[in-house]
Design a protein around this motif. Sequence first.
Motif, PDB file in Angstrom:
ATOM      1  N   LEU A 107       0.812  -1.216   0.000  1.00  0.00           N
ATOM      2  CA  LEU A 107       0.000   0.000   0.000  1.00  0.00           C
ATOM      3  C   LEU A 107       0.843   1.262   0.000  1.00  0.00           C
ATOM      4  N   GLY A 108       2.157   1.110  -0.096  1.00  0.00           N
ATOM      5  CA  GLY A 108       3.025   2.264  -0.248  1.00  0.00           C
ATOM      6  C   GLY A 108       3.396   2.978   1.032  1.00  0.00           C
ATOM      7  N   TYR A 109       3.352   2.275   2.162  1.00  0.00           N
ATOM      8  CA  TYR A 109       3.738   2.863   3.438  1.00  0.00           C
ATOM      9  C   TYR A 109       5.178   2.486   3.785  1.00  0.00           C
ATOM     10  N   GLU A 110       5.818   3.349   4.526  1.00  0.00           N
ATOM     11  CA  GLU A 110       7.160   3.090   5.038  1.00  0.00           C
ATOM     12  C   GLU A 110       7.036   2.421   6.400  1.00  0.00           C
ATOM     13  N   LEU A 111       7.806   1.367   6.595  1.00  0.00           N
ATOM     14  CA  LEU A 111       7.773   0.652   7.868  1.00  0.00           C
ATOM     15  C   LEU A 111       8.463   1.483   8.944  1.00  0.00           C
ATOM     16  N   VAL A 112       7.708   1.887   9.945  1.00  0.00           N
ATOM     17  CA  VAL A 112       8.284   2.589  11.090  1.00  0.00           C
ATOM     18  C   VAL A 112       8.911   1.591  12.045  1.00  0.00           C
ATOM     19  N   GLY A 113       8.241   0.473  12.249  1.00  0.00           N
ATOM     20  CA  GLY A 113       8.773  -0.572  13.122  1.00  0.00           C
ATOM     21  C   GLY A 113       7.652  -1.399  13.724  1.00  0.00           C
ATOM     22  N   ASP A 114       8.049  -2.377  14.521  1.00  0.00           N
ATOM     23  CA  ASP A 114       7.094  -3.223  15.220  1.00  0.00           C
ATOM     24  C   ASP A 114       6.634  -2.538  16.498  1.00  0.00           C
ATOM     25  N   VAL A 115       5.396  -2.800  16.875  1.00  0.00           N
ATOM     26  CA  VAL A 115       4.956  -2.438  18.215  1.00  0.00           C
ATOM     27  C   VAL A 115       5.624  -3.433  19.157  1.00  0.00           C
ATOM     28  N   LEU A 116       6.371  -2.942  20.114  1.00  0.00           N
ATOM     29  CA  LEU A 116       7.133  -3.811  20.993  1.00  0.00           C
ATOM     30  C   LEU A 116       6.245  -4.406  22.085  1.00  0.00           C
ATOM     31  N   PRO A 117       6.684  -5.474  22.716  1.00  0.00           N
ATOM     32  CA  PRO A 117       5.888  -6.072  23.798  1.00  0.00           C
ATOM     33  C   PRO A 117       5.590  -5.056  24.892  1.00  0.00           C
ATOM     34  N   GLY A 118       4.349  -4.966  25.286  1.00  0.00           N
ATOM     35  CA  GLY A 118       3.962  -4.042  26.331  1.00  0.00           C
ATOM     36  C   GLY A 118       3.939  -2.591  25.913  1.00  0.00           C
ATOM     37  N   GLU A 119       3.982  -2.338  24.626  1.00  0.00           N
ATOM     38  CA  GLU A 119       4.056  -0.972  24.125  1.00  0.00           C
ATOM     39  C   GLU A 119       2.715  -0.530  23.574  1.00  0.00           C
ATOM     40  N   CYS A 120       2.415   0.719  23.763  1.00  0.00           N
ATOM     41  CA  CYS A 120       1.215   1.330  23.191  1.00  0.00           C
ATOM     42  C   CYS A 120       1.641   2.448  22.252  1.00  0.00           C
ATOM     43  N   VAL A 121       1.086   2.451  21.048  1.00  0.00           N
ATOM     44  CA  VAL A 121       1.383   3.491  20.062  1.00  0.00           C
ATOM     45  C   VAL A 121       0.077   4.184  19.695  1.00  0.00           C
ATOM     46  N   ILE A 122       0.060   5.489  19.850  1.00  0.00           N
ATOM     47  CA  ILE A 122      -1.117   6.277  19.506  1.00  0.00           C
ATOM     48  C   ILE A 122      -0.865   6.961  18.170  1.00  0.00           C
ATOM     49  N   LEU A 123      -1.786   6.807  17.228  1.00  0.00           N
ATOM     50  CA  LEU A 123      -1.677   7.428  15.910  1.00  0.00           C
ATOM     51  C   LEU A 123      -2.744   8.497  15.764  1.00  0.00           C
ATOM     52  N   ARG A 124      -2.300   9.728  15.494  1.00  0.00           N
ATOM     53  CA  ARG A 124      -3.217  10.840  15.272  1.00  0.00           C
ATOM     54  C   ARG A 124      -2.753  11.626  14.057  1.00  0.00           C
ATOM     55  N   THR A 125      -3.667  12.261  13.375  1.00  0.00           N
ATOM     56  CA  THR A 125      -3.293  13.068  12.215  1.00  0.00           C
ATOM     57  C   THR A 125      -2.666  14.381  12.665  1.00  0.00           C
ATOM     58  N   LYS A 126      -1.886  14.976  11.739  1.00  0.00           N
ATOM     59  CA  LYS A 126      -1.222  16.262  11.930  1.00  0.00           C
ATOM     60  C   LYS A 126      -0.199  16.253  13.056  1.00  0.00           C
ATOM     61  N   ARG A 127       0.309  15.073  13.348  1.00  0.00           N
ATOM     62  CA  ARG A 127       1.389  14.988  14.324  1.00  0.00           C
ATOM     63  C   ARG A 127       2.055  13.628  14.177  1.00  0.00           C
ATOM     64  N   HIS A 128       3.264  13.507  14.687  1.00  0.00           N
ATOM     65  CA  HIS A 128       3.946  12.227  14.656  1.00  0.00           C
ATOM     66  C   HIS A 128       3.329  11.306  15.710  1.00  0.00           C
ATOM     67  N   PRO A 129       3.446   9.987  15.514  1.00  0.00           N
ATOM     68  CA  PRO A 129       2.830   9.088  16.485  1.00  0.00           C
ATOM     69  C   PRO A 129       3.447   9.243  17.871  1.00  0.00           C
ATOM     70  N   SER A 130       2.608   9.303  18.893  1.00  0.00           N
ATOM     71  CA  SER A 130       3.097   9.267  20.256  1.00  0.00           C
ATOM     72  C   SER A 130       3.446   7.831  20.601  1.00  0.00           C
TER      73      SER A 130
END
Length: 530
Positions: A219-242
């Motif tokens: 789908l043309g996305y760049e791999l940022v990385g894996d979500v690590l064990p016990g990790e939470c990743v928040i994705l929001r528009t107009k900002r980098h992922p927290s």
Amino acid sequence: MCGIVGVLLGHHDNHANCELYEGLNLLQHRGQDAAGIVTSEHGHLFQRKEKGLVRDVFTKDALRGLRGHMGLAHVRYPTAGSSSNAETQPFYVNSPYGITLAHNGNLTNSEELKKFLDVEAHRHINTTSDSEVLLNVLAYELQLVDKHRLDHLDIFSAVTNVMDRCRGGYAVIAMVPGYGLIAFRDPHGVRPLVIGKRENKDGTLDYISASESVVLDCLGYELVGDVLPGECVILRTKRHPSKEKQKTISHADTIVRAMCLSEGSSTSFTPCIFEYVYFARPDSLIDGVSVYKARLAMGEALGRKIQQMPKLLADIDVIIPVPDTSRVAALQMSVLLNKTYREGFIKNRYVGRTFIMPGQAERVASVRRKLNAMPLEFKDKNVMLVDDSIVRGTTCKEIINMAREAGAAKVYVASCAPEIRYPNVYGIDMPTRQELVAYNRTLNDISRYLGADEVVFQNLEDLVNSVLQCSSDTSPVFSGFDTSVFNGKYITGDIDEAYIEGLENFRNESSKFARTPSEPEIDGLYNSLR
């Protein structure tokens, strides 16, 4: 074993429906029982989910109705709960915030959690799915925040509490309308989950989270990385992922062992090794490891084992893979052993993976619809068939019969995985020991049952090393792998014989597929697990 996708587009006037659909098609190998998509537009949710393949569930008209720049998608095969339409994901709960959730894996303490939700949280569960349980635990923890608008600290705190309560293997993507996507993974990292991003011409960013990196590639996305064990990743528009690592102690660890997540790594990072053996596509990266390279290494390790069996080695005329997942390993094995490699089975591309078909009868019937043996490659030859694994033996037994009917003089079988002797409790449909061909059988017993002249299984140590040696600079530090189906060692530390027996009573083939149980019967089955 399910497949999940979450998409968040940078432009609110764009629609995520087509990318979610394509993502599900790329993950169809992870589940063929049902498919679902939920999208969000201006706080309104649009849903389509049904039993069947992705291409059948989502017509053009159905996709047009899924409006919005953000959404979740899920492909399923039944592991916990029934296979009814009510079990199809994503799941939704109105309070608080209108949360939607897609989940891959299996909770090992779902009955305990259901009691908690009923007695303390006062939340009603409508299905037998542990995914709905997980959703309601997350909703309960977010409700305790008691704020009109969430911030990232609220979410990290809620997810930490979810990990305190929930045991098992789980990869989760949740959607909060008007906020964004939340992706998290269990403290052991059993089930995979990756994050990707894509920059638009105007500098805005699109985000994606999925079970496998192949979705990002296509789908043309760049791999940022894996979500690590016990990790939470928040994705929001107009900002980098927290992205924040949480120190969590799961409920299981308060009983069995203390599990702390330090910055950048986990003290017990043990992903499921079956992802590399069978489930994942070869063009995917799982925790920085190329599935393709891992399968090459498996074939080489299996070839080295056969080199220590000179009589068998001398007798092999040709090496033939069982399509598709064993092709890579079989090719590498043939190179090492200097034996001819041939494609002896032609596959019908329109029949699904037999391992994840519900019901023994359907699996047996589908093998010959899926594969056809070419006598040209079998007649009067001593054939070494290479398979990724042998679970129930259903497919393998039929394939061996097909090889003999095609004229093979002898049929040997090599498995890239060791003998599977124990049930899986973290999201793979291997619940009943009696169904496993290797359970309480010697190698000779297995060979006789399958109708093979000899069966060779990979050593567990060689399998683990095959994956480890393919780790990259981006790979986290593995503590090991979940190899419980081979050695009976369950990484969450909460599985005993009583649990296994209760699970097998609930999940045996006859009760699961012969008919739909009544509500009192379901309650009784669940009570037996407590």
